[in-house]
Motif scaffolding. Structure first.
Motif, PDB file in Angstrom:
ATOM      1  N   ARG B   9       0.791  -1.182   0.016  1.00  0.00           N
ATOM      2  CA  ARG B   9       0.072  -0.062   0.004  1.00  0.00           C
ATOM      3  C   ARG B   9       0.933   1.123   0.042  1.00  0.00           C
ATOM      4  O   ARG B   9       0.676   2.096  -0.720  1.00  0.00           O
ATOM      5  CB  ARG B   9      -0.864  -0.005   1.292  1.00  0.00           C
ATOM      6  CG  ARG B   9      -2.021   0.860   1.487  1.00  0.00           C
ATOM      7  CD  ARG B   9      -3.058   0.687   0.583  1.00  0.00           C
ATOM      8  NE  ARG B   9      -2.829   1.446  -0.531  1.00  0.00           N
ATOM      9  CZ  ARG B   9      -3.480   1.385  -1.650  1.00  0.00           C
ATOM     10  NH1 ARG B   9      -4.557   0.445  -1.831  1.00  0.00           N
ATOM     11  NH2 ARG B   9      -3.217   2.104  -2.734  1.00  0.00           N
ATOM     12  N   LYS B  10       1.937   1.291   0.871  1.00  0.00           N
ATOM     13  CA  LYS B  10       2.814   2.483   1.081  1.00  0.00           C
ATOM     14  C   LYS B  10       3.645   2.678  -0.106  1.00  0.00           C
ATOM     15  O   LYS B  10       3.666   3.839  -0.675  1.00  0.00           O
ATOM     16  CB  LYS B  10       3.821   2.222   2.157  1.00  0.00           C
ATOM     17  CG  LYS B  10       3.422   2.630   3.559  1.00  0.00           C
ATOM     18  CD  LYS B  10       4.670   2.379   4.363  1.00  0.00           C
ATOM     19  CE  LYS B  10       4.075   2.273   5.806  1.00  0.00           C
ATOM     20  NZ  LYS B  10       4.934   1.537   6.725  1.00  0.00           N
ATOM     21  N   LEU B  11       3.776   1.393  -0.831  1.00  0.00           N
ATOM     22  CA  LEU B  11       4.645   1.423  -2.168  1.00  0.00           C
ATOM     23  C   LEU B  11       4.183   2.377  -3.360  1.00  0.00           C
ATOM     24  O   LEU B  11       4.472   3.102  -4.005  1.00  0.00           O
ATOM     25  CB  LEU B  11       4.777   0.033  -2.756  1.00  0.00           C
ATOM     26  CG  LEU B  11       6.172  -0.193  -3.674  1.00  0.00           C
ATOM     27  CD1 LEU B  11       7.414   0.371  -2.854  1.00  0.00           C
ATOM     28  CD2 LEU B  11       6.159  -1.317  -4.169  1.00  0.00           C
ATOM     29  N   PHE B  12       2.480   2.061  -3.276  1.00  0.00           N
ATOM     30  CA  PHE B  12       1.781   2.702  -4.239  1.00  0.00           C
ATOM     31  C   PHE B  12       1.480   4.178  -3.702  1.00  0.00           C
ATOM     32  O   PHE B  12       1.451   5.312  -4.610  1.00  0.00           O
ATOM     33  CB  PHE B  12       0.633   2.155  -4.497  1.00  0.00           C
ATOM     34  CG  PHE B  12       0.708   1.075  -5.439  1.00  0.00           C
ATOM     35  CD1 PHE B  12       0.740   1.160  -6.695  1.00  0.00           C
ATOM     36  CD2 PHE B  12       0.544  -0.372  -4.832  1.00  0.00           C
ATOM     37  CE1 PHE B  12       0.898   0.234  -7.536  1.00  0.00           C
ATOM     38  CE2 PHE B  12       0.764  -1.408  -5.794  1.00  0.00           C
ATOM     39  CZ  PHE B  12       0.918  -1.177  -7.010  1.00  0.00           C
ATOM     40  N   ALA B  14       3.225   6.428  -1.931  1.00  0.00           N
ATOM     41  CA  ALA B  14       4.286   7.535  -1.784  1.00  0.00           C
ATOM     42  C   ALA B  14       4.256   8.130  -3.449  1.00  0.00           C
ATOM     43  O   ALA B  14       4.217   9.356  -3.289  1.00  0.00           O
ATOM     44  CB  ALA B  14       5.671   6.746  -1.647  1.00  0.00           C
ATOM     45  N   PRO B  15       4.315   7.305  -4.507  1.00  0.00           N
ATOM     46  CA  PRO B  15       4.437   8.196  -5.688  1.00  0.00           C
ATOM     47  C   PRO B  15       3.351   8.622  -6.306  1.00  0.00           C
ATOM     48  O   PRO B  15       3.435   9.017  -7.477  1.00  0.00           O
ATOM     49  CB  PRO B  15       5.250   6.987  -6.754  1.00  0.00           C
ATOM     50  CG  PRO B  15       4.747   5.844  -6.173  1.00  0.00           C
ATOM     51  CD  PRO B  15       4.428   6.061  -4.928  1.00  0.00           C
ATOM     52  N   ARG B  16       2.206   8.265  -5.778  1.00  0.00           N
ATOM     53  CA  ARG B  16       0.850   8.489  -6.349  1.00  0.00           C
ATOM     54  C   ARG B  16       0.824   9.941  -7.093  1.00  0.00           C
ATOM     55  O   ARG B  16       0.419  10.317  -8.072  1.00  0.00           O
ATOM     56  CB  ARG B  16      -0.338   8.586  -5.393  1.00  0.00           C
ATOM     57  CG  ARG B  16      -1.568   8.667  -6.048  1.00  0.00           C
ATOM     58  CD  ARG B  16      -2.620   8.417  -5.114  1.00  0.00           C
ATOM     59  NE  ARG B  16      -2.661   7.293  -4.224  1.00  0.00           N
ATOM     60  CZ  ARG B  16      -2.939   6.150  -4.737  1.00  0.00           C
ATOM     61  NH1 ARG B  16      -3.571   5.848  -5.869  1.00  0.00           N
ATOM     62  NH2 ARG B  16      -2.866   5.183  -3.970  1.00  0.00           N
ATOM     63  N   LYS B  17       1.181  10.979  -6.287  1.00  0.00           N
ATOM     64  CA  LYS B  17       0.941  12.141  -6.591  1.00  0.00           C
ATOM     65  C   LYS B  17       1.616  12.793  -8.006  1.00  0.00           C
ATOM     66  O   LYS B  17       1.201  13.528  -8.646  1.00  0.00           O
ATOM     67  CB  LYS B  17       1.387  13.318  -5.387  1.00  0.00           C
ATOM     68  CG  LYS B  17       3.046  13.214  -5.245  1.00  0.00           C
ATOM     69  CD  LYS B  17       3.370  14.183  -4.064  1.00  0.00           C
ATOM     70  CE  LYS B  17       4.835  14.410  -3.720  1.00  0.00           C
ATOM     71  NZ  LYS B  17       5.222  13.139  -3.071  1.00  0.00           N
ATOM     72  N   HIS B  18       2.692  12.112  -8.117  1.00  0.00           N
ATOM     73  CA  HIS B  18       3.300  12.319  -9.542  1.00  0.00           C
ATOM     74  C   HIS B  18       2.523  11.801 -10.560  1.00  0.00           C
ATOM     75  O   HIS B  18       2.837  12.323 -11.711  1.00  0.00           O
ATOM     76  CB  HIS B  18       4.833  11.564  -9.693  1.00  0.00           C
ATOM     77  CG  HIS B  18       5.540  11.910  -8.333  1.00  0.00           C
ATOM     78  ND1 HIS B  18       5.921  13.420  -8.253  1.00  0.00           N
ATOM     79  CD2 HIS B  18       6.254  11.438  -7.420  1.00  0.00           C
ATOM     80  CE1 HIS B  18       6.876  13.576  -7.124  1.00  0.00           C
ATOM     81  NE2 HIS B  18       6.926  12.294  -6.599  1.00  0.00           N
ATOM     82  N   PHE B  19       1.902  10.770 -10.331  1.00  0.00           N
ATOM     83  CA  PHE B  19       0.808  10.268 -11.678  1.00  0.00           C
ATOM     84  C   PHE B  19      -0.380  11.019 -11.557  1.00  0.00           C
ATOM     85  O   PHE B  19      -1.241  10.649 -12.464  1.00  0.00           O
ATOM     86  CB  PHE B  19       0.837   8.693 -11.351  1.00  0.00           C
ATOM     87  CG  PHE B  19       2.021   7.961 -11.544  1.00  0.00           C
ATOM     88  CD1 PHE B  19       2.717   7.905 -12.777  1.00  0.00           C
ATOM     89  CD2 PHE B  19       2.826   7.774 -10.606  1.00  0.00           C
ATOM     90  CE1 PHE B  19       3.761   7.175 -12.999  1.00  0.00           C
ATOM     91  CE2 PHE B  19       4.169   6.979 -10.378  1.00  0.00           C
ATOM     92  CZ  PHE B  19       4.646   6.725 -11.985  1.00  0.00           C
ATOM     93  N   GLU B  20      -0.750  11.665 -10.794  1.00  0.00           N
ATOM     94  CA  GLU B  20      -2.169  12.298 -10.984  1.00  0.00           C
ATOM     95  C   GLU B  20      -2.162  13.654 -11.890  1.00  0.00           C
ATOM     96  O   GLU B  20      -1.056  13.783 -12.385  1.00  0.00           O
ATOM     97  CB  GLU B  20      -2.504  13.233  -9.633  1.00  0.00           C
ATOM     98  CG  GLU B  20      -2.988  11.899  -8.906  1.00  0.00           C
ATOM     99  CD  GLU B  20      -3.233  12.355  -7.170  1.00  0.00           C
ATOM    100  OE1 GLU B  20      -2.721  13.558  -6.883  1.00  0.00           O
ATOM    101  OE2 GLU B  20      -3.734  11.489  -6.534  1.00  0.00           O
ATOM    102  N   PRO B  21      -3.232  13.985 -12.443  1.00  0.00           N
ATOM    103  CA  PRO B  21      -3.166  15.062 -13.678  1.00  0.00           C
ATOM    104  C   PRO B  21      -2.694  16.081 -13.218  1.00  0.00           C
ATOM    105  O   PRO B  21      -2.758  16.616 -12.138  1.00  0.00           O
ATOM    106  CB  PRO B  21      -4.688  15.117 -13.791  1.00  0.00           C
ATOM    107  CG  PRO B  21      -5.420  13.957 -13.122  1.00  0.00           C
ATOM    108  CD  PRO B  21      -4.454  13.197 -12.329  1.00  0.00           C
TER     109      PRO B  21
END
Lengths: 446, 398
Positions: B9-12, B14-21
């Motif tokens: 869960r953490k692995l996903f 952490a980088p989520r914000k970079h992949f958002e629009p």
């Protein structure tokens, strides 16, 4: 008689069927009328906030046909008028008085009914606000009093999980008399009155048993009057028919016998953390008095059956036609590797989970179980459709703007049962699209 | 399990914000979402009626096909290695054969998936739609239809053609006319005939023993005709070449990676039918069409006709890629007709055309690929005809 699970035509086994015990719910402090829940209705208010009303006082009328009146389900003061988006009237909430006074109408007991013409009876039902209980079978809106129907269907049962079976609302001899009077009234309006009932459901009364004209196998949605009508009709002139819920026939009878606007309702309550049971209450009662599931987070309240019902909540009130309340889980929890699990406990109409071997009925929840994808023409919707539509092609016609083609596919035969949307692995909103398109087509035609 | 779930869960997260629009890698949003959805099943709440939905989604639907592909895949890996070691005069024990096969097949599959995913992602990012799971099936089906000697760059070119021209130009999954995996194969077949046909391509022989090739590899069963069999001796010819009925059924002969074993395809087909993913109508229709046409051609067989006229029709069932094609390619729901009676006809004609191409046209020893592509083209017509018939029976709302 004891049900263990719901009967759904696609083979789904849903847990939570109420025990066949009937009790009375606590008296509500408020009741409401919910115009938003009535298909294709544009309501014009006849009362405003703070006004005092009796049971049966007209609250609002249909803008398109001002003869159609909707009556107050309780006596008291209009406490609030709740609006939704685009100022649709969501609820008209009435704070109930201690004394429940009612508008007085002329009673027409069974023996007096015989001499009444259809026009006069229509007039009586319209004036009293009882008319909206009759509905059009194609658009599921309030029946048009100006037309004469090819048939009137009475739905004694409703297998959309979970609705009260007839023996819960036909308990006393008086109930049965009201029901018979209601049928007689319908027979004045149309020479072809049919009563359809699920095959394994008893009514608890031989005379009423005799009234049943169609016994329906296979479960929801095959006992829906619109589905039965589809399979029975033989000519285009038959398309235009009306239907009434069984409980509402009892109400029509009660109104004619007593001259008072009837407000009694028997509601099935089922779901997570609530004892499943049938409860007597009143029309427009708040959902909160019917069930108390405790801590409220992560729960979805559905009024009107799992497939046909609307999202609701403990503070909302029952609509005119709703006689079922389901409380199911809405976890929002993302399951790790969810799509690879064997799925012993996952309810499904498909054969891709181990739950096909699980004999127990399973709990359903309010999750999509997947995200939207393109249609892959798998044909699940076609297998689920009770009225032989090919939903995937009809849907594509609609999306392409080919309404004529969609109509020829039988779009107007769609009974809005929701099974196509339920089974779709691509999670396409088929039922929603058909319903909206039907309604848009109706609006354009008038 | 709980510990694993928390860390994953953490692995996903952490980088989520970079992949958002609007994020640095916003364009790769569909990829991030697709990967996250694999590990954490999406749990959106229902918005519209009905407020309950089935547990089956497209991810599980498509992964069921992948599960059904396991028998031909595993057997294909083993058989590739086995044939290769046989030709190279090495020991053909099970494990070494499997490992050799893995060394040959795995790169082909990886290239197919990697290049296919690239195109899939590119179109998803531009069109702003989610990556469709159908690609997982295409990316595995295509390599299984190739000869093991295929150069990897041709795999890349093939899957590119299949995904871009076979699917995306039509608008993506659900709108394509032809099965993308077969389109890819057809492209390679016609563009690089030297690597896709002829006798030596079916065995991936190790360099050091390549002089042994001619000794070991003969024509594939369907190419046996080139040996000019005398009348009514086709079965003897096949047996002489080592292609008995049971060899063809079990699949122990050089051929495409996944298509040699009729047994494995039968297992996969049974699983798909039991799960309700593939239509039994298409598969049975294809078998019926194949046998019926085979029998008819038997009747027409004479010393003047081509040798395959006289073969026992059941040989057609087990020879070549028919079983694989009928089980996995013909049943692709997007390119098959969606109505029941049309599926019977579609399947029947696939079987019939397969035999006709095999028997009557000496230029193409194998016919199932072309038969399916040809019927893909006619699927909308069959569908349209059945819809018209159904509409005629309805009581119209005037």
């Amino acid at each position: 008689m004891k049900h263990t699970s719901a009967q759904i035509s696609c083979g789904l086994k849903i847990a939570g069927c109420p025990e066949n015990a009937v009790d009375s719910a606590p008296e509500p402090k408020t009741v409401a009328s919910a115009p938003e829940r009535i298909a294709l209705l544009k309501a014009r208010l006849l009362k405003s906030k703070g006004d005092r009303v009796n049971i049966g006082t007209p609250l609002y009328e249909d803008k398109q046909n001002t003869d159609i009146l909707f009556a107050a389900p309780g006596a008291g003061t209009i406490e609030d008028i709740v609006y939704g988006p685009r100022r649709v009237i969501r609820e008209i909430v009435i704070r109930l008085d201690k004394e429940q006074t009612a508008e007085a109408f002329t009673p027409y007991p069974a023996e007096k009914l015989a001499g009444i013409t259809p026009g006069a009876l229509t007039e009586i039902l319209l004036k009293s606000g009882v008319w909206p209980l009759l509905r059009d079978i194609v658009y599921r809106k309030v029946a048009d009093p100006g037309q004469s129907p090819a048939a009137i269907w009475v739905a004694a049962t409703n297998q959309d999980p979970f609705h009260p079976p007839p023996d819960t609302w036909l308990q006393s001899p008086q109930d049965r008399r009201f029901f018979q009077t209601g049928i007689k009234a319908l027979e004045i309006l149309s020479s072809r009155v049919f009563v359809c009932c699920a095959a394994d459901t008893g009514t608890g009364d031989a005379q009423i048993e005799n009234r049943i004209t169609h016994r329906v196998l296979r479960g929801y949605p095959f006992d829906d009057p619109a589905v039965v009508h589809y399979h029975v009709k033989t000519r285009p002139e038959d398309n235009h028919a009306w239907f009434v819920n069984g409980q509402d026939v009892r109400l029509i009878g009660e109104f004619l016998e007593t001259g008072r606007f009837p407000v009694r309702r028997t509601v099935a309550v089922s779901g997570q953390n609530v004892p499943g049971r049938y409860r007597h209450t009143r029309m427009g009662a708040p959902l909160g008095i019917l069930a108390d599931p405790g801590e409220d987070s992560g729960r979805r309240w559905i009024a009107g059956g799992l497939f046909r019902g609307y999202s609701s909540g403990p503070d909302f009130h029952l609509g005119l036609y709703e006689t079922a309340v389901n409380i199911i889980e809405e976890s929002g929890k993302r399951e790790m590797l969810g799509f690879m699990r064997p799925g012993w406990n996952k309810p499904t109409c498909s054969k891709t989970f181990l739950s096909v071997f699980n004999p127990r009925p399973l709990a359903v929840d309010a999750d999509m179980h997947g995200s939207g994808r393109a249609c892959v023409n798998c044909g699940s919707c076609t297998r689920a459709c009770p009225v032989d539509i090919l939903p995937q092609f009809t849907y594509k016609c609609i999306r392409a703007g080919e309404i004529e083609e969609a109509l020829s596919h039988g779009m107007l035969d769609c009974v809005e049962c929701g099974l196509c949307s339920y089974v779709c692995p691509s999670k396409i909103e088929l039922c929603q699209t058909f319903q909206e398109t039907k309604q848009a087509y109706f609006r354009q035609r008038i | 399990m709980g510990w694993m779930e928390k860390n994953l869960r953490k692995l996903f997260d952490a980088p989520r914000k970079h992949f958002e629009p609007g994020g640095r890698l916003g364009k790769l949003g569909p990829l991030f979402e697709a990967i996250e959805d694999v590990f954490f099943f999406p749990a959106e709440a229902t918005q519209h009626r009905p407020l309950v939905r089935d547990s089956l989604d497209l991810k599980r639907f498509m992964s069921s096909v992948l599960v059904a592909l396991i028998p031909p895949l595993l057997f294909g890996i083993y058989n590739t290695g086995y044939q290769s070691r046989l030709a190279s005069e090495m020991s053909a024990a099970f494990m070494p054969s499997f490992m050799t096969g893995l060394g040959i097949v795995l790169p082909i599959i990886l290239v197919s998936y990697a290049v296919g995913l690239f195109w899939e992602l590119l179109f998803a990012a531009i069109r702003k739609h989610p990556i469709s799971e159908g690609f997982l099936v295409t990316g595995l089906l295509f390599p299984l239809t190739l000869p093991p000697t295929i150069p990897l760059w041709q795999v890349a070119a093939g899957i590119t053609f299949g995904v871009v021209i076979g699917k995306e130009v039509f608008g993506g999954t659900g709108r394509n006319l032809f099965n993308p995996a077969l389109t890819a194969r057809a492209f390679v077949f016609f563009a690089y005939p030297a690597q896709m046909s002829g006798d030596p391509v079916w065995v991936a022989v190790k360099q050091k023993a390549s002089q042994a090739v001619d000794a070991v590899t003969g024509p594939t069963p369907l190419a046996v005709t080139e040996l000019q069999a005398p009348f009514n001796s086709i079965q003897e010819m096949l047996t002489d070449q080592g292609y008995t009925f049971s060899t063809l059924f079990w699949g122990h002969y050089p051929g495409t990676i996944g298509g040699t074993s009729a047994l494995c395809s039968l297992l996969g087909a049974l699983l798909l039918i039991i799960l309700g993913i593939a239509s039994y109508r298409t598969i049975l229709g294809a078998v019926a069409g194949l046998l019926a046409t085979g029998f008819l051609l038997n009747l027409a067989a004479s010393p003047g006709t081509l040798p395959w006229f006289s073969v026992n029709p059941f040989y057609h069932l087990v020879a070549g890629g028919f079983a694989f094609g009928a089980a996995y390619m013909a049943t692709d729901p997007v390119t098959a007709p969606g109505t029941d009676r049309a599926k019977w006809i579609y399947g029947f004609l696939i079987g019939a055309l397969t035999v006709l191409i095999r028997v009557v046209n000496p230029a193409f020893p194998e016919g199932v690929m072309l038969a399916i592509l040809f019927m893909n083209m006619f699927a909308p017509l069959l569908e349209y005809t059945e819809i018209r018939l159904r509409v005629k029976k309805r009581i119209p709302h005037v």
